[in-house]
Design a protein around this motif. Structure first.
Motif, PDB file in Angstrom:
ATOM      1  N   MET A 129       0.847  -1.177   0.000  1.00  0.00           N
ATOM      2  CA  MET A 129       0.000   0.000   0.000  1.00  0.00           C
ATOM      3  C   MET A 129       0.892   1.240   0.000  1.00  0.00           C
ATOM      4  O   MET A 129       1.800   1.363   0.807  1.00  0.00           O
ATOM      5  CB  MET A 129      -0.902  -0.023   1.245  1.00  0.00           C
ATOM      6  N   LYS A 130       0.635   2.129  -0.934  1.00  0.00           N
ATOM      7  CA  LYS A 130       1.367   3.383  -1.045  1.00  0.00           C
ATOM      8  C   LYS A 130       0.763   4.403  -0.086  1.00  0.00           C
ATOM      9  O   LYS A 130      -0.450   4.628  -0.080  1.00  0.00           O
ATOM     10  CB  LYS A 130       1.284   3.903  -2.487  1.00  0.00           C
ATOM     11  N   ILE A 131       1.605   5.006   0.763  1.00  0.00           N
ATOM     12  CA  ILE A 131       1.151   6.028   1.703  1.00  0.00           C
ATOM     13  C   ILE A 131       1.650   7.379   1.221  1.00  0.00           C
ATOM     14  O   ILE A 131       2.825   7.550   0.914  1.00  0.00           O
ATOM     15  CB  ILE A 131       1.641   5.730   3.126  1.00  0.00           C
ATOM     16  N   TYR A 132       0.730   8.351   1.149  1.00  0.00           N
ATOM     17  CA  TYR A 132       1.030   9.707   0.698  1.00  0.00           C
ATOM     18  C   TYR A 132       1.042  10.641   1.897  1.00  0.00           C
ATOM     19  O   TYR A 132       0.417  10.360   2.921  1.00  0.00           O
ATOM     20  CB  TYR A 132      -0.025  10.178  -0.313  1.00  0.00           C
ATOM     21  N   LYS A 133       1.747  11.758   1.735  1.00  0.00           N
ATOM     22  CA  LYS A 133       1.862  12.734   2.827  1.00  0.00           C
ATOM     23  C   LYS A 133       1.639  14.132   2.272  1.00  0.00           C
ATOM     24  O   LYS A 133       2.181  14.486   1.224  1.00  0.00           O
ATOM     25  CB  LYS A 133       3.243  12.645   3.461  1.00  0.00           C
ATOM     26  N   ILE A 134       0.832  14.902   2.998  1.00  0.00           N
ATOM     27  CA  ILE A 134       0.640  16.317   2.695  1.00  0.00           C
ATOM     28  C   ILE A 134       0.918  17.081   3.980  1.00  0.00           C
ATOM     29  O   ILE A 134       0.390  16.728   5.045  1.00  0.00           O
ATOM     30  CB  ILE A 134      -0.793  16.609   2.200  1.00  0.00           C
ATOM     31  N   GLU A 135       1.730  18.119   3.895  1.00  0.00           N
ATOM     32  CA  GLU A 135       2.050  18.936   5.064  1.00  0.00           C
ATOM     33  C   GLU A 135       1.838  20.402   4.727  1.00  0.00           C
ATOM     34  O   GLU A 135       2.287  20.867   3.674  1.00  0.00           O
ATOM     35  CB  GLU A 135       3.495  18.702   5.499  1.00  0.00           C
ATOM     36  N   THR A 136       1.140  21.104   5.612  1.00  0.00           N
ATOM     37  CA  THR A 136       0.948  22.534   5.439  1.00  0.00           C
ATOM     38  C   THR A 136       1.320  23.242   6.736  1.00  0.00           C
ATOM     39  O   THR A 136       1.174  22.689   7.828  1.00  0.00           O
ATOM     40  CB  THR A 136      -0.515  22.891   5.079  1.00  0.00           C
ATOM     41  N   VAL A 137       1.811  24.465   6.586  1.00  0.00           N
ATOM     42  CA  VAL A 137       2.159  25.313   7.730  1.00  0.00           C
ATOM     43  C   VAL A 137       1.524  26.664   7.488  1.00  0.00           C
ATOM     44  O   VAL A 137       1.583  27.195   6.374  1.00  0.00           O
ATOM     45  CB  VAL A 137       3.695  25.456   7.880  1.00  0.00           C
ATOM     46  N   GLN A 138       0.901  27.206   8.531  1.00  0.00           N
ATOM     47  CA  GLN A 138       0.254  28.505   8.399  1.00  0.00           C
ATOM     48  C   GLN A 138       0.468  29.301   9.677  1.00  0.00           C
ATOM     49  O   GLN A 138       0.391  28.766  10.786  1.00  0.00           O
ATOM     50  CB  GLN A 138      -1.246  28.307   8.128  1.00  0.00           C
ATOM     51  N   HIS A 139       0.732  30.609   9.509  1.00  0.00           N
ATOM     52  CA  HIS A 139       0.874  31.506  10.649  1.00  0.00           C
ATOM     53  C   HIS A 139      -0.476  32.149  10.938  1.00  0.00           C
ATOM     54  O   HIS A 139      -1.150  32.627  10.024  1.00  0.00           O
ATOM     55  CB  HIS A 139       1.917  32.597  10.356  1.00  0.00           C
ATOM     56  N   LEU A 140      -0.862  32.150  12.210  1.00  0.00           N
ATOM     57  CA  LEU A 140      -2.117  32.754  12.620  1.00  0.00           C
ATOM     58  C   LEU A 140      -1.836  33.903  13.579  1.00  0.00           C
ATOM     59  O   LEU A 140      -1.056  33.748  14.526  1.00  0.00           O
ATOM     60  CB  LEU A 140      -3.017  31.725  13.306  1.00  0.00           C
ATOM     61  N   ASN A 141      -2.465  35.026  13.327  1.00  0.00           N
ATOM     62  CA  ASN A 141      -2.332  36.184  14.208  1.00  0.00           C
ATOM     63  C   ASN A 141      -3.296  36.037  15.381  1.00  0.00           C
ATOM     64  O   ASN A 141      -4.250  36.792  15.523  1.00  0.00           O
ATOM     65  CB  ASN A 141      -2.618  37.480  13.444  1.00  0.00           C
ATOM     66  N   ALA A 142      -3.039  35.023  16.181  1.00  0.00           N
ATOM     67  CA  ALA A 142      -3.885  34.727  17.329  1.00  0.00           C
ATOM     68  C   ALA A 142      -3.058  33.931  18.329  1.00  0.00           C
ATOM     69  O   ALA A 142      -2.046  33.321  17.976  1.00  0.00           O
ATOM     70  CB  ALA A 142      -5.108  33.917  16.887  1.00  0.00           C
ATOM     71  N   THR A 143      -3.503  33.943  19.569  1.00  0.00           N
ATOM     72  CA  THR A 143      -2.824  33.151  20.579  1.00  0.00           C
ATOM     73  C   THR A 143      -3.096  31.669  20.345  1.00  0.00           C
ATOM     74  O   THR A 143      -4.067  31.297  19.672  1.00  0.00           O
ATOM     75  CB  THR A 143      -3.318  33.517  21.995  1.00  0.00           C
ATOM     76  N   ILE A 144      -2.265  30.848  20.934  1.00  0.00           N
ATOM     77  CA  ILE A 144      -2.493  29.410  20.850  1.00  0.00           C
ATOM     78  C   ILE A 144      -3.853  29.068  21.458  1.00  0.00           C
ATOM     79  O   ILE A 144      -4.588  28.241  20.910  1.00  0.00           O
ATOM     80  CB  ILE A 144      -1.359  28.626  21.541  1.00  0.00           C
ATOM     81  N   GLU A 145      -4.212  29.727  22.539  1.00  0.00           N
ATOM     82  CA  GLU A 145      -5.491  29.456  23.189  1.00  0.00           C
ATOM     83  C   GLU A 145      -6.670  29.786  22.263  1.00  0.00           C
ATOM     84  O   GLU A 145      -7.649  29.039  22.194  1.00  0.00           O
ATOM     85  CB  GLU A 145      -5.612  30.237  24.504  1.00  0.00           C
ATOM     86  N   GLU A 146      -6.580  30.902  21.538  1.00  0.00           N
ATOM     87  CA  GLU A 146      -7.635  31.263  20.583  1.00  0.00           C
ATOM     88  C   GLU A 146      -7.719  30.244  19.444  1.00  0.00           C
ATOM     89  O   GLU A 146      -8.813  29.850  19.035  1.00  0.00           O
ATOM     90  CB  GLU A 146      -7.388  32.658  20.008  1.00  0.00           C
ATOM     91  N   CYS A 147      -6.561  29.835  18.958  1.00  0.00           N
ATOM     92  CA  CYS A 147      -6.536  28.823  17.890  1.00  0.00           C
ATOM     93  C   CYS A 147      -7.115  27.507  18.388  1.00  0.00           C
ATOM     94  O   CYS A 147      -7.947  26.888  17.717  1.00  0.00           O
ATOM     95  CB  CYS A 147      -5.112  28.617  17.389  1.00  0.00           C
ATOM     96  N   TRP A 148      -6.675  27.090  19.562  1.00  0.00           N
ATOM     97  CA  TRP A 148      -7.162  25.834  20.118  1.00  0.00           C
ATOM     98  C   TRP A 148      -8.669  25.878  20.318  1.00  0.00           C
ATOM     99  O   TRP A 148      -9.374  24.920  20.022  1.00  0.00           O
ATOM    100  CB  TRP A 148      -6.466  25.516  21.442  1.00  0.00           C
ATOM    101  N   ASP A 149      -9.177  27.005  20.808  1.00  0.00           N
ATOM    102  CA  ASP A 149     -10.614  27.155  21.035  1.00  0.00           C
ATOM    103  C   ASP A 149     -11.394  26.901  19.744  1.00  0.00           C
ATOM    104  O   ASP A 149     -12.430  26.240  19.755  1.00  0.00           O
ATOM    105  CB  ASP A 149     -10.916  28.549  21.583  1.00  0.00           C
ATOM    106  N   PHE A 150     -10.896  27.405  18.629  1.00  0.00           N
ATOM    107  CA  PHE A 150     -11.576  27.220  17.348  1.00  0.00           C
ATOM    108  C   PHE A 150     -11.401  25.794  16.812  1.00  0.00           C
ATOM    109  O   PHE A 150     -12.373  25.119  16.483  1.00  0.00           O
ATOM    110  CB  PHE A 150     -11.052  28.227  16.319  1.00  0.00           C
ATOM    111  N   PHE A 151     -10.164  25.327  16.733  1.00  0.00           N
ATOM    112  CA  PHE A 151      -9.892  24.050  16.061  1.00  0.00           C
ATOM    113  C   PHE A 151     -10.261  22.828  16.899  1.00  0.00           C
ATOM    114  O   PHE A 151     -10.421  21.739  16.356  1.00  0.00           O
ATOM    115  CB  PHE A 151      -8.431  23.979  15.617  1.00  0.00           C
ATOM    116  N   SER A 152     -10.430  23.002  18.204  1.00  0.00           N
ATOM    117  CA  SER A 152     -10.800  21.853  19.038  1.00  0.00           C
ATOM    118  C   SER A 152     -12.310  21.643  19.097  1.00  0.00           C
ATOM    119  O   SER A 152     -12.773  20.734  19.771  1.00  0.00           O
ATOM    120  CB  SER A 152     -10.237  22.011  20.454  1.00  0.00           C
TER     121      SER A 152
END
Length: 155
Positions: free
Chosen positions: A1-24
């Motif tokens: 089985m062939k396994i593929y990988k996609i990686e993205t990085v993005q900067h957010l103008n927000a605190t980790i807590e604000e990001c976590w609140d949204f993405f969690s």
């Protein structure tokens, strides 16, 4: 089985807590999923993300064909990272890691790493090359744009 990988990085103008609140919050998945995929949560317990949480939803990822997808949050460390894995759905493997860390210039660095595999052997590899990889990258492009609007367009 062939396994593929996609990686993205993005900067957010927000605190980790604000990001976590949204993405969690699984409820916010619909906000960052392209409308043409008809994403709809069918069942989840309404709680913030935690290890063992199961989320079921339907979507139309390709050719307007509706599919059921079940994911489980396998690992979650508040304000740091979480991992969701497909339990039932279109992939032979779907393992999605989300990392949040302080950015050097302030804000939050968000990294997504997806490992996935397509079923059907050789035919799956052809489908990945012709359709699936482009679709997944298109979804992440949409997410990048939507996240820019949500977190980086504040005046």
């Amino acid at each position: 089985m062939k396994i593929y990988k996609i990686e993205t990085v993005q900067h957010l103008n927000a605190t980790i807590e604000e990001c976590w609140d949204f993405f969690s919050s699984p409820k916010n998945l619909q906000t960052i999923t392209p409308n043409d995929m008809s994403f709809e949560i069918q069942d989840f317990d309404g709680k913030r993300m935690y290890p063992g949480q199961i989320i079921t939803y339907t979507l139309k990822p390709l050719f307007g064909i509706k599919i059921n997808w079940v994911t489980i949050i396998t690992v979650s460390q508040e304000n740091q990272y979480f991992i969701d894995e497909q339990r039932f759905g279109p992939y032979a493997l779907w393992h999605h890691k989300h990392f949040f860390e302080p950015a050097e210039n302030g804000g939050t660095k968000m990294t997504d790493i997806v490992h996935y595999a397509i079923p059907f052997g050789f035919l799956g590899r052809i489908m990945n090359k012709l359709v699936v990889n482009k679709k997944i990258n298109g979804i992440f492009d949409f997410r990048r744009t939507k996240i820019e609007e949500l977190f980086n367009s504040k005046v």
